[in-house]
Design a protein around this motif. Structure first.
Motif, PDB file in Angstrom:
ATOM      1  N   ALA A  84      21.510  88.433  21.510  1.00 49.12           N
ATOM      2  CA  ALA A  84      22.184  88.125  22.779  1.00 49.12           C
ATOM      3  C   ALA A  84      22.395  86.620  22.908  1.00 49.12           C
ATOM      4  CB  ALA A  84      21.360  88.650  23.956  1.00 49.12           C
ATOM      5  N   LEU A  85      21.361  85.833  22.605  1.00 52.53           N
ATOM      6  CA  LEU A  85      21.497  84.372  22.734  1.00 52.53           C
ATOM      7  C   LEU A  85      22.520  83.825  21.745  1.00 52.53           C
ATOM      8  CD1 LEU A  85      17.966  82.876  23.427  1.00 52.53           C
ATOM      9  CD2 LEU A  85      19.886  83.186  24.972  1.00 52.53           C
ATOM     10  N   THR A 115      20.049  83.183  32.513  1.00 53.15           N
ATOM     11  CA  THR A 115      18.980  84.057  33.020  1.00 53.15           C
ATOM     12  C   THR A 115      18.014  84.451  31.910  1.00 53.15           C
ATOM     13  OG1 THR A 115      20.467  85.920  32.759  1.00 53.15           O
ATOM     14  CG2 THR A 115      20.250  85.030  34.957  1.00 53.15           C
ATOM     15  N   LEU A 116      18.529  84.691  30.696  1.00 49.45           N
ATOM     16  CA  LEU A 116      17.655  85.175  29.619  1.00 49.45           C
ATOM     17  C   LEU A 116      16.611  84.130  29.191  1.00 49.45           C
ATOM     18  CD1 LEU A 116      16.932  87.525  27.858  1.00 49.45           C
ATOM     19  CD2 LEU A 116      18.699  86.866  26.243  1.00 49.45           C
ATOM     20  N   PRO A 117      17.000  82.892  28.867  1.00 55.30           N
ATOM     21  CA  PRO A 117      15.975  81.914  28.498  1.00 55.30           C
ATOM     22  C   PRO A 117      14.948  81.706  29.611  1.00 55.30           C
ATOM     23  CG  PRO A 117      18.142  81.042  28.019  1.00 55.30           C
ATOM     24  CD  PRO A 117      18.343  82.317  28.775  1.00 55.30           C
ATOM     25  N   PHE A 118      15.433  81.683  30.849  1.00 54.56           N
ATOM     26  CA  PHE A 118      14.525  81.462  31.970  1.00 54.56           C
ATOM     27  C   PHE A 118      13.495  82.583  32.072  1.00 54.56           C
ATOM     28  CE2 PHE A 118      13.559  82.403  36.437  1.00 54.56           C
ATOM     29  CZ  PHE A 118      12.870  81.246  36.764  1.00 54.56           C
ATOM     30  N   ALA A 160      25.451  81.959  23.508  1.00 57.19           N
ATOM     31  CA  ALA A 160      25.218  80.517  23.457  1.00 57.19           C
ATOM     32  C   ALA A 160      25.600  79.904  22.109  1.00 57.19           C
ATOM     33  CB  ALA A 160      23.748  80.213  23.776  1.00 57.19           C
ATOM     34  N   GLY A 161      25.046  80.426  21.032  1.00 57.99           N
ATOM     35  CA  GLY A 161      25.239  79.808  19.719  1.00 57.99           C
ATOM     36  C   GLY A 161      26.690  79.803  19.270  1.00 57.99           C
TER      37      GLY A 161
END
Lengths: 326, 279
Positions: free
Chosen positions: A39-40, B150-153, A44-45
Motif C-alpha cells: 500500500a505504501l 493515515t497508514l504511517p500514523f 507514496a513510493g
C-alpha cells in the motif's frame, strides 16, 4: 554462573524449539507486513518517483504520457546568444521560486519559534494546580479540533477590512488609527497567516510540552523551594534542561509540518505574493498554469529539502527504531 | 500584610493570564457561531454579544447547493480511510513490535519518513495513478490518496502501544500453539480497543480536515468534501462573499468535531503525545 550452566544442560532442546517457533513467527510477520508495504509503495513510493521523473520531462497536464525527457532543463538551462552573453533560465534562477522559498522559511521559523514560546507559557500554566484547570485544557483543545480551512475562514471574517471585529476592537483600544486590510495588504498578509497558524497550532505544542513537564519529579521543585531558589532561576536551570528533549521533538515535527504549509495560505491570502509558499506555487504551476513539469520540479526540490531535514533529525535525534526486545 | 498583598497580586495576575488564554482560544469559534445566527444587514454590524437569532444561514446552506452531499462525502471518505488504515496497521504493527527480524529498523524508519512527506511531492505522481485507475473525481480517489498519511500514523502509534504490552500475555497463547493471527485477534485486539479508538479518531480528524488532495482530485460540487466546499463557497458575484452561510457551514462541521474531542479529551492527549506525529 553455575545456575546458567545447569540450565543449559537440562533444557538442551529448548533453543531448537524456540528457533522453530521464531522461524514461523518471522514468516507470519512477513505476511503481515506485505499488505502495508505494498500500500505504501503504491500511494507514496511510486508517485514520488513519477513526480521526480516528470520534473525531468516536458510533460503537460493534458498529455501525461506525451512528455519527452529533457534532463535538468526545468531546473537550469542556458543558451549563449550571438553576442556571447549567456542567458540562464529554469527553476534555480526563477525569482518567483526563491520568493516562495523565502516566504516558507520565514513562515516556518517565526511560527514555530512563537508557538514554542507561547506553548511553553500555556504548558506552565496548565502544569500549575488551580481550580478550573480542566476547563482551560478543554478550551485550548478547541482551536486544534477546528479544521484548518474552517479556521482560515473564521479568521478571514474576523480580519475583514470593512466589517471585521479585529479592526473594530483595535480601533476601540487605540492600537490602530484606521481600518487595516489585514489579508490583502502585502505588509500584513504574513502577519495574518502567522496569527491564525499560531492560534491553531500552539495547543498541540502546549500539550506536548505539558507531557514533558509532567515527567519532571515533583521533589525537584520542593527541594528548590526549600533552598529558596528564585522560581525564574528554577525554570531556566532545572525545568528547561529536563523538558528540552520533549520540546525538541515537538519543534522538529512542527518545523517539518510548517515547511509544507498549503491550505491556510491558499484560503486566507489567495494570490498574495507576500505569503506564497513552496507548496502553493508548485500546485499553481502543476494544475492552474499548465506547467506540469515545472511544478513537478518545484515539488521535487521541496521534497529534497524536507528529506535532508528529516535525515538530519533522525541522525541527530537518534530516534529509537529497535522496537523493544521481542 | 505586604506579603499578603503580593500574594494576592500574583494570584490575580495568574488568573488574568488563564482568562486571557481561554478567551483567545474560544473566541473565534464563539464569534463564528454568533455570526451564523445573524442575517441581512445585521451581519455587517460588529457585535460582541448575541443580538439577533435567525436560522436563515443554516436554511441557505442546507437547502441550496450540495452541502449536505459534501458532508456525506466527508463522512464516507474519512470512515473508509480509517477502517482501511486500521485493518492494515493492526497486523503490520504486530509484526513490527512483537517479532524480531532483520530490517525492522529500516521499515520503521521508512514509515516515519513517509509520515513526514510533503504531500505536494507526490501530487503529480498520484494524479497520474488516479487518472490511470479511472477514479478521478470519485470518493475512491480520496480514500486511496489519504492512505499516505493515515497508514504511517496508525502503524507508528499502534507499534508504540503494542511494544509496551507485557510478553506474558502472549506466552500462554504460544504454549497452546496459537498462530500469530489467532494471537492478534484473540489476545491483542481485546486489549487494544482504547488504542484503536484513539488512533482511529485522530486519523479520522486528519482525513476529515484534508484539503490539498481533496481540492486536486475532485472537480465537481457533488463529489467535493466539506473543507473544499467551504473554501469554494461563493455568492452571486465575485465580490459578494456569503459570510453568513460560510459561518453556518463551518459551525455545522465543527460542532461534532469539538464534541468528539472534548469527550475523548484524555485519550486524544495521550495519543498525541505517545505517537507525537502530527497535529
Amino acid at each position: 554462573m553455575t545456575a546458567e550452566a545447569t540450565a543449559g544442560t537440562v533444557v538442551r532442546t529448548q533453543p531448537q524449539i524456540q528457533s522453530e517457533l521464531m522461524k514461523s513467527r518471522v514468516a507470519a510477520a512477513m505476511w503481515f507486513l506485505v499488505p502495508m508495504l505494498v500500500a505504501l509503495a503504491i500511494v507514496a513510493g511510486w508517485p514520488l518517483l513519477r513526480t521526480i521523473y516528470f520534473s525531468l520531462t516536458n510533460t503537460s497536464l493534458n498529455n501525461l504520457y506525451g512528455g519527452d525527457f529533457v534532463g535538468f532543463k526545468n531546473y537550469l538551462s542556458w543558451t549563449t546568444l550571438k553576442s556571447g552573453r549567456t542567458v540562464f533560465s529554469g527553476l534555480l534562477v526563477d525569482p518567483a521560486w526563491w520568493n516562495a522559498v523565502g516566504n516558507t522559511l520565514r513562515f516556518a521559523v517565526i511560527s514555530v519559534t512563537l508557538e514554542t514560546v507561547i506553548g511553553m507559557i500555556v504548558a506552565l500554566v496548565l502544569n500549575a494546580e488551580f481550580k478550573g484547570r480542566g476547563i482551560v485544557r478543554a478550551a485550548i483543545l478547541i482551536p486544534w479540533a477546528i479544521p484548518t480551512i474552517v479556521s482560515a475562514k473564521m479568521w478571514s471574517w474576523m480580519l475583514n477590512d470593512q466589517f471585521g471585529i479585529i479592526n473594530d476592537l483595535f480601533l476601540n483600544l487605540g492600537i490602530i488609527s484606521q481600518k487595516v486590510a489585514w489579508t490583502a495588504t502585502a505588509d500584513t498578509a504574513m502577519t495574518a497567516v502567522l496569527i491564525v497558524d499560531i492560534w491553531k497550532t500552539t495547543p498541540f505544542m502546549a500539550l506536548l510540552i505539558l507531557a514533558g513537564l509532567q515527567m519532571v519529579p515533583k521533589d525537584v521543585y520542593e527541594a528548590a523551594k526549600i533552598d529558596g531558589v528564585h522560581p525564574v532561576k528554577v525554570f531556566f536551570k532545572v525545568t528547561l534542561p529536563l523538558v528540552r528533549p520533549a520540546v525538541m521533538v515537538a519543534v522538529i515535527f512542527r518545523l517539518l509540518d510548517a515547511m509544507r504549509i498549503f491550505d491556510l495560505i491558499y484560503v486566507l491570502t489567495p494570490n498574495s505574493k507576500a505569503t506564497k509558499t513552496m507548496s502553493v506555487i508548485s500546485r499553481e504551476n502543476l494544475f492552474d498554469f499548465d506547467k506540469f513539469a515545472y511544478g513537478s520540479a518545484q515539488s521535487t526540490l521541496l521534497f529534497l529539502m524536507i528529506a535532508v531535514m528529516t535525515g538530519l533529525y533522525i541522525w541527530l535525534g537518534k530516534v529509537r527504531f529497535d522496537g523493544g526486545d521481542r | 500584610m505586604t506579603m499578603d498583598l503580593w500574594a494576592i497580586t500574583k494570584r490575580v495576575a495568574f488568573y488574568a493570564l488563564v482568562l486571557f488564554i481561554v478567551v483567545v482560544a474560544v473566541f473565534p469559534f464563539y464569534y463564528a457561531i454568533l455570526t451564523s445566527f445573524k442575517s441581512g444587514t445585521d451581519l455587517f454590524r460588529v457585535s460582541y454579544w448575541p443580538t439577533s437569532f435567525s436560522l436563515d444561514n443554516y436554511a441557505a446552506v442546507l437547502n441550496v447547493g450540495d452541502f449536505p452531499r459534501n458532508v456525506l462525502n466527508s463522512i464516507f471518505v474519512a470512515s473508509v480511510t480509517v477502517l482501511l488504515a486500521l485493518f492494515l496497521a493492526v497486523t503490520a504493527s504486530f509484526a513490527l513490535s512483537r517479532v524480531r527480524f532483520r530490517g525492522r529498523g529500516l521499515i520503521l524508519m521508512t514509515i516515519l519518513a513517509v509520515s513526514m512527506f510533503p504531500q505536494i511531492a507526490v501530487l503529480a505522481g498520484l494524479f497520474e495513478v488516479i487518472r490511470f485507475l479511472g477514479i478521478y473525481n470519485t470518493p475512491w480517489a480520496l480514500i486511496f490518496s489519504y492512505t499516505i498519511f493515515t497508514l504511517p500514523f496508525t502503524v507508528w502509534v499502534l507499534t508504540t502501544f503494542m511494544r509496551d504490552l507485557p510478553i506474558e500475555i502472549e506466552e500462554a497463547a504460544i504454549v497452546d500453539g496459537a498462530t500469530p493471527w489467532v494471537i492478534i485477534t484473540r489476545v491483542f485486539m481485546p486489549l487494544m480497543w482504547p488504542a484503536l479508538v484513539t488512533t482511529g479518531l485522530l486519523a479520522f480528524i486528519g482525513a476529515w480536515n484534508e484539503f490539498l488532495f481533496a481540492l486536486t482530485f475532485t472537480s465537481s460540487n457533488a463529489t467535493r468534501t466539506v473543507p473544499v466546499a467551504i473554501a469554494l463557497l461563493s455568492g452571486g458575484t465575485q465580490h459578494e462573499i456569503p459570510w453568513g452561510a460560510i459561518m453556518a457551514a463551518s459551525v455545522i462541521v465543527t460542532v461534532p468535531l469539538v464534541i468528539l474531542v472534548l469527550v475523548f479529551q484524555r485519550k486524544i492527549i495521550s495519543g498525541l503525545t505517545a505517537g507525537g506525529v502530527k497535529g
